[in-house]
Design an enzyme around this catalytic site. Structure first.
Site: not given
Length: 252
Positions: A116, A136-137, A152, A156
């Site tokens: 996260d 940071d993804m 979660k 989207h």
């Protein structure tokens, strides 16, 4: 309108209200499961070798006796969600907790990483099976055999371009795992042909919210599959069994 019809309509209204509450508060399931995993409850039950009573579980967890009722309530909810089960102990009136197929999939030798934003996990403490990594993804994702986007509806929130970036980072991460690697997502899939009218309408409400509040959108099965293909994945399986949400398994 006769009394029986009025009672039927009132019952339908109450059921609809319960249905709405279930979806609004659905995040509680993932929170409760996360709590059980952080406490190591599946490992404790597995290592115990037989059904474990609530008193034994409290002792193994080394928590205050006065928290017994809290633990019982947590376990009751997770039993209802089919993560654990209760069985009668031999020659005793007591009941003991056992693992189900779902909780058996939590391998004691498996290590999980919660990934996260740095400020979200900064104060988290690692355990033997659970690690916390900040980052940071969009840049990189920690090495893993399986990547799971928790309950979660993460993807989207983002535009197609950003979702494609995230999926490509996932593809890079699981590449070294070969055939074992996969990405699992729980997210909304629009399906007007198969969904009930009320479900479709709720999904479309989320689509409008994504348009107004962030930059994301809800997607059809075809739109999801196109994104997976562009990100370099070859197979996907979409299973609509989480109310409004579907489980999507994507393979390299």
């Amino acid at each position: 309108m006769d009394l029986n019809q009025s009672l039927v309509e009132a019952n339908e209204l109450f059921e609809a209200q319960a249905h709405i509450y279930r979806h609004v508060l659905n995040y509680t399931t993932s929170m409760s499961l996360g709590c059980a995993l952080e406490l190591g409850i599946p490992d404790i039950i597995h290592n115990h070798g037989k059904p474990i009573t609530i008193q034994e579980l409290v002792s193994k967890l080394n928590i205050p006796i006065e928290k017994t009722l809290h633990l019982q309530r947590l376990m009751r909810f997770l039993i209802h969600s089919n993560f654990f089960s209760l069985t009668k102990l031999h020659d005793q009136e007591d009941e003991g907790y056992i693992l189900t197929t779902a909780s058996k999939s939590w391998n004691p030798r498996m290590t999980c990483t919660v990934f996260d934003l740095l400020h979200v996990v900064a104060d988290k403490i690692d355990t033997r099976n659970l690690k916390y990594v900040g980052g940071d993804m969009f840049s990189s994702i920690p090495s893993a055999d399986v990547i799971f986007f928790k309950l979660k509806n993460v993807l989207h929130n983002w535009t197609d371009d950003n979702v494609l970036k995230i999926l490509k980072r996932c593809r890079e991460t699981i590449r070294l795992s070969g055939d074992k690697g996969k990405v699992i997502m729980i997210d909304i899939v629009l399906d007007e042909a198969q969904d009930r009218h009320e479900i479709t309408e709720t999904k479309m409400v989320f689509d409008v919210l994504m348009m107004v509040l962030v930059t994301g959108r809800e997607r059809t099965k075809v739109e999801w599959e196109q994104l997976f293909l562009e990100a370099g994945f070859s197979q996907c399986k979409i299973t609509p069994n989480f109310g409004m949400r579907s489980v999507m398994e994507v393979l390299p």
